[in-house]
Design an enzyme around this catalytic site. Sequence first.
Site, PDB file in Angstrom:
ATOM      1  N   ASP A 111      15.692  22.336  -6.597  1.00  0.00           N
ATOM      2  CA  ASP A 111      16.525  21.779  -8.105  1.00  0.00           C
ATOM      3  C   ASP A 111      17.539  21.256  -7.858  1.00  0.00           C
ATOM      4  O   ASP A 111      18.529  21.777  -7.018  1.00  0.00           O
ATOM      5  CB  ASP A 111      17.020  22.700  -8.601  1.00  0.00           C
ATOM      6  CG  ASP A 111      15.950  23.870  -9.415  1.00  0.00           C
ATOM      7  OD1 ASP A 111      15.174  23.581  -8.912  1.00  0.00           O
ATOM      8  OD2 ASP A 111      16.536  25.451 -10.594  1.00  0.00           O
ATOM      9  N   ASP A 120       6.621  26.078 -18.825  1.00  0.00           N
ATOM     10  CA  ASP A 120       8.253  26.894 -19.111  1.00  0.00           C
ATOM     11  C   ASP A 120       8.212  28.135 -20.050  1.00  0.00           C
ATOM     12  O   ASP A 120       8.364  27.472 -21.371  1.00  0.00           O
ATOM     13  CB  ASP A 120       9.233  26.539 -19.004  1.00  0.00           C
ATOM     14  CG  ASP A 120       8.702  25.125 -17.753  1.00  0.00           C
ATOM     15  OD1 ASP A 120       8.222  26.609 -16.753  1.00  0.00           O
ATOM     16  OD2 ASP A 120       9.049  24.007 -17.537  1.00  0.00           O
TER      17      ASP A 120
END
Length: 238
Positions: free
Chosen positions: A10, A128
Amino acid sequence: MSLDIYPAIDLKDGKAVRLLKGEMESAIVYGDALDFAKQFEAMGAKWLHIVDLNGAFAGEPKNIKQIEQILQHTHLQIQIGGGIRDEDCIKRYTQMGVKRVILGSMAMKNPQFVKEMAQIYPIVVGIDARNGKVAAQGWAEEGQIEANQLAKMFAGSGIAAIVCTDINRDGALSGINIDFTEDIGRQSQIYTIASGGFSNTEELEILERNPYIQGVIIGKAFYENKINLKDILYNFRN
């Protein structure tokens, strides 16, 4: 063994970080992204999952330089998401050498656009969800659509894969939400990658036995030294 392993980076402000449940202020900085990418490749990884966190919130790529470095200095196949909202951006990434482009917010807001892009480019849909409902814009914005219903909309659409994340488990080391992931795979009948909460090697055996789950993203469990990623990559050659 038949489960594909996706080590994750990330990116926030050019560094490899991990968040807890998608909260930017919870970011723990682990170090240089390229160093980790090289480490993953040396361990035997074939794929790398990257999320441009700044891009996800801004709605446009923000860590292009770091992604270019990883492409130039490793042979990893990269799938990337975060802030990808139009065809120009998709084209830019694929021309750079990115193997798969992840569309999350656009999948919720404009599924027809995603289906059209999947006819031209290697597209992954990022689903998500928080409490079963799809979230977008770096998870800051929640929609009304159920995650499994969104997955069903992409059945037969030609997308390369679905990455599904239970936000409440992401970065929490609390275990993959198997039922949620299986439901996404069952509804879509598309190659499905589990994400959010992976914590130990025992989970891999459960995931591997599930006919609806083909891959898993590993992030914080590696960065916090909870697992031996090299052994996992050796045992699950992908």
